[in-house]
Motif scaffolding. Structure first.
Motif, PDB file in Angstrom:
ATOM      1  N   HIS A 127       0.823  -1.208   0.000  1.00 33.60           N
ATOM      2  CA  HIS A 127       0.000   0.000   0.000  1.00 33.60           C
ATOM      3  C   HIS A 127       0.859   1.260   0.000  1.00 33.60           C
ATOM      4  O   HIS A 127       2.070   1.206   0.181  1.00 33.60           O
ATOM      5  CB  HIS A 127      -0.930  -0.008   1.216  1.00 33.60           C
ATOM      6  CG  HIS A 127      -1.993  -1.053   1.146  1.00 33.60           C
ATOM      7  ND1 HIS A 127      -1.771  -2.359   1.512  1.00 33.60           N
ATOM      8  CD2 HIS A 127      -3.282  -0.989   0.724  1.00 33.60           C
ATOM      9  CE1 HIS A 127      -2.884  -3.064   1.333  1.00 33.60           C
ATOM     10  NE2 HIS A 127      -3.804  -2.260   0.857  1.00 33.60           N
ATOM     11  N   GLN A 128       0.183   2.379  -0.176  1.00 31.67           N
ATOM     12  CA  GLN A 128       0.870   3.662  -0.111  1.00 31.67           C
ATOM     13  C   GLN A 128      -0.100   4.755   0.301  1.00 31.67           C
ATOM     14  O   GLN A 128      -1.322   4.656   0.097  1.00 31.67           O
ATOM     15  CB  GLN A 128       1.512   4.012  -1.455  1.00 31.67           C
ATOM     16  CG  GLN A 128       0.539   4.210  -2.595  1.00 31.67           C
ATOM     17  CD  GLN A 128       1.251   4.531  -3.902  1.00 31.67           C
ATOM     18  OE1 GLN A 128       2.386   4.125  -4.134  1.00 31.67           O
ATOM     19  NE2 GLN A 128       0.593   5.304  -4.764  1.00 31.67           N
ATOM     20  N   PHE A 129       0.470   5.799   0.920  1.00 29.70           N
ATOM     21  CA  PHE A 129      -0.283   6.989   1.308  1.00 29.70           C
ATOM     22  C   PHE A 129       0.136   8.164   0.432  1.00 29.70           C
ATOM     23  O   PHE A 129       1.334   8.400   0.237  1.00 29.70           O
ATOM     24  CB  PHE A 129       0.002   7.394   2.757  1.00 29.70           C
ATOM     25  CG  PHE A 129      -0.520   6.461   3.799  1.00 29.70           C
ATOM     26  CD1 PHE A 129      -1.724   5.796   3.642  1.00 29.70           C
ATOM     27  CD2 PHE A 129       0.194   6.269   4.967  1.00 29.70           C
ATOM     28  CE1 PHE A 129      -2.199   4.943   4.626  1.00 29.70           C
ATOM     29  CE2 PHE A 129      -0.270   5.424   5.960  1.00 29.70           C
ATOM     30  CZ  PHE A 129      -1.477   4.764   5.792  1.00 29.70           C
ATOM     31  N   CYS A 146      -4.954   7.033   1.711  1.00 33.64           N
ATOM     32  CA  CYS A 146      -4.791   5.814   0.929  1.00 33.64           C
ATOM     33  C   CYS A 146      -5.958   5.726  -0.050  1.00 33.64           C
ATOM     34  O   CYS A 146      -7.094   5.433   0.357  1.00 33.64           O
ATOM     35  CB  CYS A 146      -4.750   4.586   1.832  1.00 33.64           C
ATOM     36  SG  CYS A 146      -4.545   3.034   0.915  1.00 33.64           S
TER      37      CYS A 146
END
Length: 214
Positions: A127-129, A146
């Motif tokens: 995942h990434q923000f 996100c």
């Protein structure tokens, strides 16, 4: 799929979040752990779930969101990452203890780590923000969003039914209203995890929060 564990910390009941996914990598957001039981709860949760902390993130530079940075540094070697626009606050957390809280720090705080690169996402696991600038509570306040999971960590910019104070040094009502308008463009179902208080959604805030509009 992201999992989120909330820890309510310190005398101001600040929310610290441990966010992880199926890879077991996690990020820690706003570690305000002041009391020993706060610190043990976070470290024990990470150990009991076999998590690997890879980033320590700060939505802004107020001490109640950073009390526990020393614990995270000691346990995992991670230093807090924050916006460069909050560098003065982050570099003077000890002064905030006496000037804003009237207390002495009960643990040593490590120096600030890297500044957040607003052009690059914060990556962990699968995942990434996105890092969204949302000034107003402080000049360097940010929101971690996100897009895949449709969740946002807003720090003290947006609460359920309210917003963060703007009367501290570096605060600005004009700026925070602009930040709220930016957040209002997120999908209505976006889950909002604030720096204090319960979870909410953008849709709920647009309907009930007097400071929010499109």
């Amino acid at each position: 799929m992201i999992k989120i564990e909330r820890f309510v910390c310190n005398m101001l009941e600040e929310n610290c979040y441990v966010v992880h996914d199926e890879t077991q990598e996690c990020v820690i957001i706003d570690c305000g752990a002041y009391y020993e039981e706060d610190r043990k709860a976070i470290v024990n949760f990470i150990a009991n779930n076999n998590l690997k902390p890879v980033r320590l993130l700060s939505t802004h530079g107020h001490l109640d969101h950073n009390f526990g940075n020393g614990t995270i540094f000691k346990a995992y070697g991670l230093k807090a990452e924050a916006s460069e626009k909050d560098c003065v606050l982050m570099e003077n957390l000890d002064k905030q203890a006496t000037e804003m809280f009237g207390i002495e720090l009960n643990s040593e705080l490590p120096p600030l780590g890297d500044y957040l690169n607003l052009e690059e996402p914060v990556k962990f696991g699968n995942h990434q923000f996105e890092v969204i600038e949302t000034p107003g509570h402080t000049g360097g306040s940010v929101t971690f969003y996100c897009r895949e999971e449709n969740i946002a960590f807003t720090g003290d910019t947006l609460f359920k039914g309210s917003i963060g104070r703007t009367d501290f040094p570096g605060g600005s009502m004009f700026q925070i209203i602009g930040s709220l308008r930016k957040l209002s463009q997120l999908p209505d179902q976006t889950g909002i995890y604030p720096g204090h208080g319960p979870k909410t959604t953008i849709g709920f805030e647009l309907s009930h929060n007097p400071y929010m509009d499109r």
